[in-house]
Enzyme design. Sequence first.
Site, PDB file in Angstrom:
ATOM      1  N   TYR A   1       0.834  -1.199   0.000  1.00 49.83           N
ATOM      2  CA  TYR A   1       0.000   0.000   0.000  1.00 49.83           C
ATOM      3  C   TYR A   1       0.867   1.247   0.000  1.00 49.83           C
ATOM      4  O   TYR A   1       0.544   2.240  -0.664  1.00 49.83           O
ATOM      5  CB  TYR A   1      -0.942  -0.008   1.209  1.00 49.83           C
ATOM      6  CG  TYR A   1      -2.006  -1.078   1.105  1.00 49.83           C
ATOM      7  CD1 TYR A   1      -3.166  -0.856   0.379  1.00 49.83           C
ATOM      8  CD2 TYR A   1      -1.827  -2.313   1.710  1.00 49.83           C
ATOM      9  CE1 TYR A   1      -4.133  -1.839   0.258  1.00 49.83           C
ATOM     10  CE2 TYR A   1      -2.795  -3.301   1.599  1.00 49.83           C
ATOM     11  CZ  TYR A   1      -3.934  -3.067   0.870  1.00 49.83           C
ATOM     12  OH  TYR A   1      -4.888  -4.042   0.748  1.00 49.83           O
TER      13      TYR A   1
ATOM     14  N   ARG B   1      -3.484   5.669   3.796  1.00 49.41           N
ATOM     15  CA  ARG B   1      -4.864   5.231   4.092  1.00 49.41           C
ATOM     16  C   ARG B   1      -5.854   5.604   2.989  1.00 49.41           C
ATOM     17  O   ARG B   1      -6.656   4.765   2.575  1.00 49.41           O
ATOM     18  CB  ARG B   1      -5.310   5.764   5.441  1.00 49.41           C
ATOM     19  CG  ARG B   1      -4.651   5.013   6.572  1.00 49.41           C
ATOM     20  CD  ARG B   1      -5.179   5.443   7.908  1.00 49.41           C
ATOM     21  NE  ARG B   1      -4.389   4.819   8.956  1.00 49.41           N
ATOM     22  CZ  ARG B   1      -4.867   4.393  10.079  1.00 49.41           C
ATOM     23  NH1 ARG B   1      -6.151   4.539  10.349  1.00 49.41           N
ATOM     24  NH2 ARG B   1      -4.094   3.841  10.970  1.00 49.41           N
TER      25      ARG B   1
ATOM     26  N   CYS C   1      -6.620  -4.864  -8.043  1.00 49.72           N
ATOM     27  CA  CYS C   1      -6.434  -4.490  -6.640  1.00 49.72           C
ATOM     28  C   CYS C   1      -5.923  -5.670  -5.821  1.00 49.72           C
ATOM     29  O   CYS C   1      -5.324  -5.476  -4.761  1.00 49.72           O
ATOM     30  CB  CYS C   1      -7.723  -3.923  -6.061  1.00 49.72           C
ATOM     31  SG  CYS C   1      -9.148  -5.002  -6.221  1.00 49.72           S
TER      32      CYS C   1
END
Length: 179
Positions: free
Chosen positions: A118, A132, A149
């Site tokens: 991420y 985030r 994803c």
Amino acid sequence: MCANIKFHIISPTDKDPEEIQIYYDLIETEFGYSLFGIQDNKLCHISFQDDDVPNLEKLKVSWPNANLIHDPRGMKEIAKKVFDGADGKVDVLLKGTDLQVSVWKALTKIKSGTTVSYEKMAELVGKPRAIRPVARAVATNKIAYLIPCHRVIKKNGDIHKYGSGPERKKKMLSYEGAI
């Protein structure tokens, strides 16, 4: 996987047309049943489910003003482009913020058989401190597998959380040779 994607973008601030038609069908794939949604010849939805009864809730949430019509015509050809790498362009309709769209486009640049964290995704879209929000954008992808994803994992290598379950994510990554 199909790499020839043409994006069409709708801002979430744009009002949805009152009478749009989305045609859908459920296709059996390597990873379970997949619900496809097409609007004006543009792919606007792919989600996975475990049984052969179409679950339209995610599609309804994404397109609340749409008239949903079951119509399998042409869906198998699109599924072949998505899952089997058949030649051809796929027109994709995305509805999202600038950040979401930039994340979704960046996801399509992650090569099959690889994963990124991420944190790396946040760097790829030029927002290294926005981990985030980038993770939320990854999680809100409405076109599973084609916009991969599933290739985003935790920095420590853990495979967790996936809208269609972590086991399906592991199966996809294994199929692509990433694990």
